[in-house]
Design a protein around this motif. Sequence first.
Motif, PDB file in Angstrom:
ATOM      1  N   TYR A  53      25.825  31.710  38.015  1.00 50.22           N
ATOM      2  CA  TYR A  53      26.333  30.952  39.153  1.00 50.22           C
ATOM      3  C   TYR A  53      27.853  31.096  39.065  1.00 50.22           C
ATOM      4  N   PHE A  54      28.509  31.383  40.178  1.00 48.27           N
ATOM      5  CA  PHE A  54      29.943  31.671  40.113  1.00 48.27           C
ATOM      6  C   PHE A  54      30.721  30.856  41.140  1.00 48.27           C
ATOM      7  N   ILE A  55      31.875  30.371  40.705  1.00 43.31           N
ATOM      8  CA  ILE A  55      32.753  29.632  41.625  1.00 43.31           C
ATOM      9  C   ILE A  55      34.082  30.373  41.777  1.00 43.31           C
ATOM     10  N   ALA A  99      33.555  30.999  36.440  1.00 44.07           N
ATOM     11  CA  ALA A  99      34.525  30.555  37.447  1.00 44.07           C
ATOM     12  C   ALA A  99      35.820  31.338  37.307  1.00 44.07           C
ATOM     13  N   THR A 100      36.540  31.349  38.417  1.00 44.33           N
ATOM     14  CA  THR A 100      37.849  31.989  38.466  1.00 44.33           C
ATOM     15  C   THR A 100      38.920  31.080  37.871  1.00 44.33           C
ATOM     16  N   ALA A 101      39.849  31.675  37.141  1.00 48.40           N
ATOM     17  CA  ALA A 101      41.094  30.971  36.784  1.00 48.40           C
ATOM     18  C   ALA A 101      42.213  32.003  36.799  1.00 48.40           C
ATOM     19  N   TRP A 128      34.551  33.880  32.551  1.00 55.28           N
ATOM     20  CA  TRP A 128      35.884  33.663  33.156  1.00 55.28           C
ATOM     21  C   TRP A 128      36.201  34.833  34.077  1.00 55.28           C
ATOM     22  N   ASN A 129      36.370  34.557  35.361  1.00 56.98           N
ATOM     23  CA  ASN A 129      36.823  35.582  36.300  1.00 56.98           C
ATOM     24  C   ASN A 129      38.346  35.590  36.298  1.00 56.98           C
ATOM     25  N   ILE A 130      38.904  36.661  35.749  1.00 51.89           N
ATOM     26  CA  ILE A 130      40.363  36.765  35.659  1.00 51.89           C
ATOM     27  C   ILE A 130      40.902  37.225  37.003  1.00 51.89           C
ATOM     28  N   SER A 133      45.633  35.925  41.385  1.00 52.39           N
ATOM     29  CA  SER A 133      45.829  35.139  42.614  1.00 52.39           C
ATOM     30  C   SER A 133      46.366  35.990  43.751  1.00 52.39           C
ATOM     31  N   ALA A 134      46.000  35.556  44.953  1.00 53.96           N
ATOM     32  CA  ALA A 134      46.320  36.410  46.085  1.00 53.96           C
ATOM     33  C   ALA A 134      46.760  35.618  47.303  1.00 53.96           C
ATOM     34  N   ASN A 135      47.444  34.467  47.088  1.00 54.53           N
ATOM     35  CA  ASN A 135      48.037  33.839  48.268  1.00 54.53           C
ATOM     36  C   ASN A 135      49.273  33.043  47.888  1.00 54.53           C
ATOM     37  N   ARG A 153      52.205  40.882  38.336  1.00 53.97           N
ATOM     38  CA  ARG A 153      51.082  39.949  38.121  1.00 53.97           C
ATOM     39  C   ARG A 153      50.086  40.558  37.141  1.00 53.97           C
ATOM     40  N   TYR A 154      49.803  41.842  37.309  1.00 56.70           N
ATOM     41  CA  TYR A 154      48.836  42.483  36.402  1.00 56.70           C
ATOM     42  C   TYR A 154      49.393  42.629  34.991  1.00 56.70           C
ATOM     43  N   ALA A 155      50.697  42.889  34.863  1.00 62.22           N
ATOM     44  CA  ALA A 155      51.288  42.995  33.517  1.00 62.22           C
ATOM     45  C   ALA A 155      51.153  41.645  32.807  1.00 62.22           C
ATOM     46  N   GLU A 221      35.984  40.455  36.371  1.00 63.33           N
ATOM     47  CA  GLU A 221      37.150  40.792  37.206  1.00 63.33           C
ATOM     48  C   GLU A 221      36.693  41.351  38.547  1.00 63.33           C
ATOM     49  N   ALA A 222      37.634  41.436  39.490  1.00 60.00           N
ATOM     50  CA  ALA A 222      37.260  41.972  40.802  1.00 60.00           C
ATOM     51  C   ALA A 222      38.370  42.801  41.437  1.00 60.00           C
ATOM     52  N   GLY A 223      39.344  43.190  40.669  1.00 56.45           N
ATOM     53  CA  GLY A 223      40.448  43.958  41.247  1.00 56.45           C
ATOM     54  C   GLY A 223      39.976  45.304  41.789  1.00 56.45           C
ATOM     55  N   HIS A 336      44.709  40.389  48.844  1.00 53.64           N
ATOM     56  CA  HIS A 336      43.400  40.964  48.495  1.00 53.64           C
ATOM     57  C   HIS A 336      43.328  42.381  49.060  1.00 53.64           C
ATOM     58  N   ARG A 337      43.498  43.382  48.213  1.00 51.94           N
ATOM     59  CA  ARG A 337      43.537  44.750  48.724  1.00 51.94           C
ATOM     60  C   ARG A 337      42.222  45.153  49.403  1.00 51.94           C
ATOM     61  N   ALA A 338      41.099  44.690  48.828  1.00 53.98           N
ATOM     62  CA  ALA A 338      39.808  45.109  49.378  1.00 53.98           C
ATOM     63  C   ALA A 338      39.611  44.556  50.790  1.00 53.98           C
ATOM     64  N   PHE A 390      23.896  42.870  41.430  1.00 60.64           N
ATOM     65  CA  PHE A 390      24.556  42.406  42.656  1.00 60.64           C
ATOM     66  C   PHE A 390      25.248  41.067  42.470  1.00 60.64           C
ATOM     67  N   MET A 391      26.350  40.959  43.179  1.00 62.13           N
ATOM     68  CA  MET A 391      27.043  39.695  43.311  1.00 62.13           C
ATOM     69  C   MET A 391      26.757  39.276  44.738  1.00 62.13           C
ATOM     70  N   ILE A 392      25.836  38.343  44.877  1.00 65.08           N
ATOM     71  CA  ILE A 392      25.352  38.026  46.223  1.00 65.08           C
ATOM     72  C   ILE A 392      26.095  36.820  46.795  1.00 65.08           C
TER      73      ILE A 392
HETATM   74  C1  LIG Z   1      33.254  38.549  44.615  1.00 65.26           C
HETATM   75  C2  LIG Z   1      34.728  38.356  44.528  1.00 65.26           C
HETATM   76  C3  LIG Z   1      35.232  37.126  44.114  1.00 65.26           C
HETATM   77  C4  LIG Z   1      36.599  36.909  44.038  1.00 65.26           C
HETATM   78  N1  LIG Z   1      37.055  35.688  43.657  1.00 65.26           N
HETATM   79  C5  LIG Z   1      38.380  35.441  43.674  1.00 65.26           C
HETATM   80  C6  LIG Z   1      38.868  34.143  43.392  1.00 65.26           C
HETATM   81  O1  LIG Z   1      38.101  33.240  43.096  1.00 65.26           O
HETATM   82  N2  LIG Z   1      40.195  33.925  43.446  1.00 65.26           N
HETATM   83  C7  LIG Z   1      41.101  34.913  43.760  1.00 65.26           C
HETATM   84  O2  LIG Z   1      42.304  34.641  43.787  1.00 65.26           O
HETATM   85  N3  LIG Z   1      40.649  36.162  44.040  1.00 65.26           N
HETATM   86  C8  LIG Z   1      39.320  36.434  44.012  1.00 65.26           C
HETATM   87  N4  LIG Z   1      38.849  37.672  44.314  1.00 65.26           N
HETATM   88  C9  LIG Z   1      39.796  38.681  44.666  1.00 65.26           C
HETATM   89  C10 LIG Z   1      40.093  39.699  43.635  1.00 65.26           C
HETATM   90  O3  LIG Z   1      40.276  39.219  42.356  1.00 65.26           O
HETATM   91  C11 LIG Z   1      41.298  40.412  44.199  1.00 65.26           C
HETATM   92  O4  LIG Z   1      40.848  41.648  44.584  1.00 65.26           O
HETATM   93  C12 LIG Z   1      42.484  40.490  43.313  1.00 65.26           C
HETATM   94  O5  LIG Z   1      43.011  39.231  43.097  1.00 65.26           O
HETATM   95  C13 LIG Z   1      43.533  41.394  43.905  1.00 65.26           C
HETATM   96  O6  LIG Z   1      43.643  42.432  43.054  1.00 65.26           O
HETATM   97  P1  LIG Z   1      43.554  43.943  43.533  1.00 65.26           P
HETATM   98  O7  LIG Z   1      44.755  44.165  44.371  1.00 65.26           O
HETATM   99  O8  LIG Z   1      43.538  44.707  42.247  1.00 65.26           O
HETATM  100  O9  LIG Z   1      42.296  44.110  44.330  1.00 65.26           O
HETATM  101  C14 LIG Z   1      37.489  37.935  44.390  1.00 65.26           C
HETATM  102  C15 LIG Z   1      36.990  39.171  44.796  1.00 65.26           C
HETATM  103  C16 LIG Z   1      35.631  39.394  44.879  1.00 65.26           C
HETATM  104  C17 LIG Z   1      35.144  40.723  45.334  1.00 65.26           C
END
Ligand SMILES: Cc1cc2nc3c(=O)[nH]c(=O)nc-3n(C[C@H](O)[C@H](O)[C@H](O)COP(=O)(O)O)c2cc1C
Length: 457
Positions: A53-55, A99-101, A128-130, A133-135, A153-155, A221-223, A336-338, A390-392
Amino acid sequence: MTKKQLAIGTLIEAYGLHAAAWLTEEAEPGAPNDIAYFKNIAQICEKGKFDFYFIADTPACRTTDIETWARSPMYMNQLEPITLLTALADATSKIGLAATASTTFYEPYNLARLYASLDHISNGRAGWNIVTSANDFAARNFGADRLPPHNKRYAKAREFYQVVTALWDTWEDDAFVYDKESGLNFDPAKMHVLDHEGEFFKVNGALNIARPPQGYPVIVEAGASETGKEFAAETAEAVFGVATDIEEAVAFYKDLKGRMPKFGRNPDHLKVLAGATIVVGDNAEEAKARFDHWQSLIHPDVGLLRIKQDIETDLSDLPLDEPVPVDRIPAESNHHRAYFEEIAGMIRKGLTLRQICQQYTRSKVTIFGSPEEIADMMQEWLEREACDGFMITFPVIPSTLSDFVEKVVPVLQARGIFREDYTGSTLREHLGLPRPENRYTAARAKAAADEKAVANG
Ligand SMILES: Cc1cc2nc3c(=O)[nH]c(=O)nc-3n(C[C@H](O)[C@H](O)[C@H](O)COP(=O)(O)O)c2cc1C
């Protein structure tokens, strides 16, 4: 031979991940602050034998465009994630709790304590979802106007990870001996003080909690950027993928796992979880009709604002029913690049602004179908090495989550690609990840082996 098994995680937000989820008939007023509600949701996930379960989280509330966000209040009223997971640990017994931190806004010492505690309280189920931050709303709560640049930020995240994992190794696994006879509570030789001084952090100390049951909580992670992928290849154990189709997912999987050997890592020790929004129905048309209804509930201003936030520029001066000029795509993204790429792709395809507002879901893949059709897709992605699982995201909960658990999970189980029941009790065991050895225990064992080798000539 047993077939390769799917891993399943789910991102839970009170009403579901759809921007208009709170407007649906099933949405209960007050749910975001109701622990009984979340316990029920976590138990449904555990009934479905999910890995975790993920937050998702960001340490901020939006403070501009409030009239518009008032119509789509996701992330405006949220329980603090570790606090919530601690309560869920008591309401469940097997499911992983992640969860994310943010490494941009926490201090490593605080974070190491929190996740170590969650891992103890849940008996080894923490993740821990590293994120970096993106805002900029978050930046403003912590003494800055804007986020630091992406690379910085990544360094910082990399050094943060090094400090946190070193703190988790403060105590060797058997350091606390509780020996009443000798009067020693712990073995002083098995406590290790960290003396770290780097570009971003200075930590001279020891963690005041025994090593987490999993050694380290699972690192997620999700970068999607180059830097993000390099960091994941070096440190992540589960990665949320953001591919739009199976070919892209196969390429991402290969790319990410291919980067791991240079960091001395085994590619099996990182699980790629493809992101997907899933709606189960009697058939694809029926499921899609439900989704279209939810899309129709999104207020046009909310649609425009979501686009503005993720493409990092305001398009509201443009006519709704004409294609968006390609030159309105900013030269680069800092958030959020994606998500940025998802919208940029729609603009390049020539979609009108209205179509983009209606189609953009922040989820790269949305699947509608019967239980068999959904299972077919999941199986194909698994077998073609597009993912390890899958991350649903479920658009509206509890209904779309319960539908999946009751209708799709049994099909996956019958096909032998998803567990009938949990076989382990930690998140590492569910995901098939090794438990990291304490660095000091490993160093002592190595020194002893070297000494023995010398003695034996
Ligand atoms: C399933 C999923 C969950 C994510 N959860 C968070 C989150 O909780 N908080 C956050 O700041 N970014 C979250 N992100 C965004 C990624 O971590 C984001 O791509 C990253 O912060 C930006 O790095 P990047 O430029 O390498 O993609 C999430 C992305 C995905 C795909």
